[in-house]
Scaffold this motif. Structure first.
Motif, PDB file in Angstrom:
ATOM      1  N   UNK A  93       8.521   0.267  17.887  1.00 38.83           N
ATOM      2  CA  UNK A  93       7.431   1.211  17.655  1.00 38.83           C
ATOM      3  C   UNK A  93       6.190   0.429  17.257  1.00 38.83           C
ATOM      4  N   UNK A  94       5.024   1.019  17.453  1.00 35.73           N
ATOM      5  CA  UNK A  94       3.797   0.307  17.073  1.00 35.73           C
ATOM      6  C   UNK A  94       3.815  -0.099  15.607  1.00 35.73           C
ATOM      7  N   UNK A  95       3.555  -1.369  15.304  1.00 33.67           N
ATOM      8  CA  UNK A  95       3.512  -1.784  13.894  1.00 33.67           C
ATOM      9  C   UNK A  95       2.339  -1.127  13.181  1.00 33.67           C
ATOM     10  N   UNK A  96       2.572  -0.680  11.973  1.00 39.53           N
ATOM     11  CA  UNK A  96       1.560  -0.003  11.178  1.00 39.53           C
ATOM     12  C   UNK A  96       0.965  -1.000  10.200  1.00 39.53           C
ATOM     13  N   UNK A  97      -0.313  -1.292  10.363  1.00 43.50           N
ATOM     14  CA  UNK A  97      -1.001  -2.252   9.504  1.00 43.50           C
ATOM     15  C   UNK A  97      -2.068  -1.504   8.724  1.00 43.50           C
ATOM     16  N   UNK A  98      -1.946  -1.495   7.410  1.00 41.81           N
ATOM     17  CA  UNK A  98      -2.930  -0.833   6.563  1.00 41.81           C
ATOM     18  C   UNK A  98      -3.788  -1.890   5.888  1.00 41.81           C
ATOM     19  N   UNK A  99      -5.064  -1.868   6.206  1.00 37.39           N
ATOM     20  CA  UNK A  99      -6.010  -2.843   5.661  1.00 37.39           C
ATOM     21  C   UNK A  99      -6.719  -2.208   4.475  1.00 37.39           C
ATOM     22  N   UNK A 100      -6.663  -2.849   3.318  1.00 39.40           N
ATOM     23  CA  UNK A 100      -7.206  -2.281   2.094  1.00 39.40           C
ATOM     24  C   UNK A 100      -8.168  -3.260   1.439  1.00 39.40           C
ATOM     25  N   UNK A 101      -8.966  -2.751   0.519  1.00 37.04           N
ATOM     26  CA  UNK A 101      -9.828  -3.629  -0.271  1.00 37.04           C
ATOM     27  C   UNK A 101      -8.967  -4.438  -1.232  1.00 37.04           C
ATOM     28  N   UNK A 102      -9.545  -5.472  -1.806  1.00 32.65           N
ATOM     29  CA  UNK A 102      -8.811  -6.289  -2.764  1.00 32.65           C
ATOM     30  C   UNK A 102      -8.349  -5.450  -3.951  1.00 32.65           C
ATOM     31  N   UNK A 103      -9.204  -4.535  -4.403  1.00 36.08           N
ATOM     32  CA  UNK A 103      -8.847  -3.678  -5.535  1.00 36.08           C
ATOM     33  C   UNK A 103      -7.694  -2.754  -5.172  1.00 36.08           C
ATOM     34  N   UNK A 104      -7.720  -2.214  -3.955  1.00 39.20           N
ATOM     35  CA  UNK A 104      -6.644  -1.337  -3.518  1.00 39.20           C
ATOM     36  C   UNK A 104      -5.334  -2.108  -3.362  1.00 39.20           C
ATOM     37  N   UNK A 105      -5.425  -3.356  -2.878  1.00 37.54           N
ATOM     38  CA  UNK A 105      -4.233  -4.184  -2.744  1.00 37.54           C
ATOM     39  C   UNK A 105      -3.613  -4.431  -4.118  1.00 37.54           C
ATOM     40  N   UNK A 106      -4.451  -4.754  -5.096  1.00 40.22           N
ATOM     41  CA  UNK A 106      -3.956  -4.995  -6.450  1.00 40.22           C
ATOM     42  C   UNK A 106      -3.247  -3.755  -6.994  1.00 40.22           C
ATOM     43  N   UNK A 107      -3.813  -2.586  -6.738  1.00 38.65           N
ATOM     44  CA  UNK A 107      -3.215  -1.357  -7.232  1.00 38.65           C
ATOM     45  C   UNK A 107      -1.894  -1.064  -6.515  1.00 38.65           C
ATOM     46  N   UNK A 108      -1.827  -1.341  -5.214  1.00 38.81           N
ATOM     47  CA  UNK A 108      -0.586  -1.129  -4.476  1.00 38.81           C
ATOM     48  C   UNK A 108       0.525  -2.037  -5.027  1.00 38.81           C
ATOM     49  N   UNK A 109       0.153  -3.284  -5.319  1.00 36.31           N
ATOM     50  CA  UNK A 109       1.122  -4.225  -5.877  1.00 36.31           C
ATOM     51  C   UNK A 109       1.602  -3.739  -7.238  1.00 36.31           C
ATOM     52  N   UNK A 110       0.660  -3.336  -8.078  1.00 34.41           N
ATOM     53  CA  UNK A 110       1.011  -2.851  -9.410  1.00 34.41           C
ATOM     54  C   UNK A 110       1.943  -1.636  -9.309  1.00 34.41           C
ATOM     55  N   UNK A 111       1.661  -0.755  -8.377  1.00 31.83           N
ATOM     56  CA  UNK A 111       2.486   0.442  -8.224  1.00 31.83           C
ATOM     57  C   UNK A 111       3.908   0.078  -7.789  1.00 31.83           C
ATOM     58  N   UNK A 112       4.051  -0.906  -6.904  1.00 33.45           N
ATOM     59  CA  UNK A 112       5.376  -1.312  -6.468  1.00 33.45           C
ATOM     60  C   UNK A 112       6.179  -1.895  -7.621  1.00 33.45           C
ATOM     61  N   UNK A 113       5.524  -2.687  -8.470  1.00 33.35           N
ATOM     62  CA  UNK A 113       6.220  -3.271  -9.617  1.00 33.35           C
ATOM     63  C   UNK A 113       6.588  -2.189 -10.621  1.00 33.35           C
ATOM     64  N   UNK A 114       5.665  -1.249 -10.835  1.00 35.33           N
ATOM     65  CA  UNK A 114       5.905  -0.200 -11.835  1.00 35.33           C
ATOM     66  C   UNK A 114       6.992   0.774 -11.409  1.00 35.33           C
ATOM     67  N   UNK A 115       7.370   0.761 -10.138  1.00 32.30           N
ATOM     68  CA  UNK A 115       8.478   1.608  -9.699  1.00 32.30           C
ATOM     69  C   UNK A 115       9.774   1.252 -10.430  1.00 32.30           C
ATOM     70  N   UNK A 116       9.889  -0.008 -10.829  1.00 30.74           N
ATOM     71  CA  UNK A 116      11.090  -0.472 -11.533  1.00 30.74           C
ATOM     72  C   UNK A 116      10.858  -0.627 -13.029  1.00 30.74           C
ATOM     73  N   UNK A 117       9.753  -0.074 -13.536  1.00 30.29           N
ATOM     74  CA  UNK A 117       9.381  -0.312 -14.925  1.00 30.29           C
ATOM     75  C   UNK A 117      10.396   0.233 -15.917  1.00 30.29           C
ATOM     76  N   UNK A 118      11.186   1.231 -15.527  1.00 33.70           N
ATOM     77  CA  UNK A 118      12.172   1.787 -16.454  1.00 33.70           C
ATOM     78  C   UNK A 118      13.258   0.774 -16.805  1.00 33.70           C
ATOM     79  N   UNK A 119      13.461  -0.230 -15.945  1.00 30.21           N
ATOM     80  CA  UNK A 119      14.469  -1.259 -16.206  1.00 30.21           C
ATOM     81  C   UNK A 119      13.948  -2.392 -17.078  1.00 30.21           C
ATOM     82  N   UNK A 120      12.640  -2.517 -17.219  1.00 36.12           N
ATOM     83  CA  UNK A 120      12.067  -3.678 -17.899  1.00 36.12           C
ATOM     84  C   UNK A 120      12.481  -3.808 -19.356  1.00 36.12           C
TER      85      UNK A 120
END
Length: 438
Positions: A93-120
């Motif tokens: 299938x066509x690869x989906x590439x989402x291009x974001x600003x640096x600030x949006x990238x940082x927030x996406x990364x933070x959100x992925x890490x915080x998904x597991x925050x209950x285990x920290x």
């Protein structure tokens, strides 16, 4: 799949090889096929010395990128084609590439890490009990700092997106190599559906298998990235090396060694594992591992010693259920050869860690947490009696040096099984020991 770690691994390999001879908006990109059915085909490299195939990509244009310069659109399409060619697969299938600003990238990364925050909190308490984290450390902040420094883009398996920072002026050589790495994840996930397999392992707390399977996934993408780098001109390679050498790794360098080793393991050890498969059977052997490895079951032992793949399978170890008043059982899982290796490496040194962890036969552990205090019991069997004795001696030395004096720790063999018990509250440790012996 968060990374700039792969860039650092590739840099190290390139150096070794030489010795041997921003925008303000979010844009979603899709690659449109020129054929009507959108079906891809798999092509296996005929020789292990080949770095590319004659695979002809069916993807001829990008859609939904009108706000990006034409040169950037063409660059992205070229990278899609290059990834398909090197990896010997086409996007289904066509690869989906989402291009974001640096600030949006940082927030996406933070959100992925915080998904597991209950285990920290529970994990942080355990690592402090084991002397792997200093008393005042904050695990979540530490990981956010490291990933915030390292990420140049990531593949989000939950959404199927390749998330990359927006560049109106195009991508540097290092950024292109990172895109090839991430495109490989998107490509192989379409063919082998590794993300649901990983998620299922996480949900079932099969953490050693998670680490092993991640090593296959990251090793695959890093090998593809490395083959891409090998195709660069001398000028491009020079640009890549210059950029990679300037990469800020201060947060990673400041992290405890066990954190560094845990984060780099899928890239360096995974790469060595994949390269062994590739040398013996080309991409077909790597492709086969996606279905074979999870069902063996796979283990980090088989990654660290690739010759053990399919051969040295984990032994089943039993551990009776233990209830501790006021404590919740956080998880029952497998510590694994990697777990023993990195904890001993940090405290006693790599030479001791290698010898002590080698010969891992199997284990199971329970981890408890009461909101502040941690407790753990690990039951281990070695491949031989000598392997068990070597790990026992190392764990005794480790406990004396690493576990806080006020905590409880006990290491002993009972009927051919080695037990490691540690608890912040000595009374809890004694109750676990009584249950183990009872």
């Amino acid at each position: 799949m968060l990374r700039r770690l792969s860039l650092l691994v590739a840099l190290a390999l390139l150096i070794a090889g030489c010795v041997q001879g921003s925008g303000s908006s979010t844009t979603t990109l899709t690659v449109a096929p020129s054929t009507s059915n959108g079906q891809g085909t798999s092509t296996t490299l005929g020789s292990v010395d080949e770095t590319t195939t004659t695979l002809a990509s069916t993807w001829t244009q990008l859609s939904g990128v009108d706000d990006l310069p034409q040169a950037v659109q063409e660059e992205l399409l070229d990278l899609v084609r290059e990834t398909e060619k090197i990896r010997g697969l086409q996007f289904v299938d066509p690869p989906l590439i989402t291009v974001v600003t640096d600030a949006e990238l940082e927030q996406r990364v933070r959100s992925k890490i915080e998904e597991d925050s209950s285990d920290f909190p529970a994990d942080e308490a355990l690592y402090k009990l084991l002397g792997l984290l200093p008393p005042g450390a904050d695990l979540e902040t530490l990981l956010l700092d490291v990933y915030g420094e390292q990420v140049a883009g990531f593949y989000d398996g939950d959404t199927g997106e390749l998330v990359v920072p927006k560049r109106q002026e195009g991508f540097t050589v290092a950024q292109r190599s990172t895109l090839v790495h991430e495109l490989t994840h998107a490509l192989t996930d379409q063919h082998f559906h590794f993300n649901p397999v990983l998620q299922n392992m996480f949900d079932e707390d099969r953490l050693d298998q998670v680490s092993a399977f991640q090593a296959l996934v990251e090793g695959d993408a890093t090998e593809t990235q490395f083959l891409f780098l090998r195709s660069l001109s001398e000028r491009e390679l020079g640009e890549y090396l210059a950029e990679a050498l300037q990469t800020d790794t201060s947060a990673l360098d400041a992290a405890p060694q066990f954190v560094q080793d845990s984060l780099t393991f899928p890239y360096d050890s995974g790469l060595a594992f994949v390269q062994r498969l590739y040398r013996t059977g080309g991409w077909a052997a790597v492709n086969d591992a996606y279905s074979t490895f999870p069902n063996l079951p796979g283990s980090t032992e088989q990654i660290m010693t690739p010759g053990d793949y399919r051969r040295d399978l984990p032994m089943r170890v039993t551990l009776k259920s233990i209830s501790i008043p006021g404590y919740a059982l956080e998880r029952r899982s497998v510590w694994g050869e990697l777990g023993f290796r990195i904890m001993i490496d940090q405290v006693l040194g790599e030479e001791v860690g290698v010898d002590a962890a080698d010969g891992w036969g199997g284990d199971v552990y329970d981890q408890w947490f009461d909101g502040q205090n941690a407790a753990i019991v690990i039951a281990y069997v070695g491949d031989t009696a000598k392997d068990l004795t070597e790990l026992k001696d190392a764990l005794v030395d480790y406990a004396l040096k690493a576990v806080p004096e006020e905590a409880y720790v006990w290491v002993e063999e009972i009927n051919g099984t080695l037990y490691f018990i540690a608890a912040d509250e000595p009374a809890v440790g004694l109750s676990v020991l009584a249950a183990v012996k009872g």
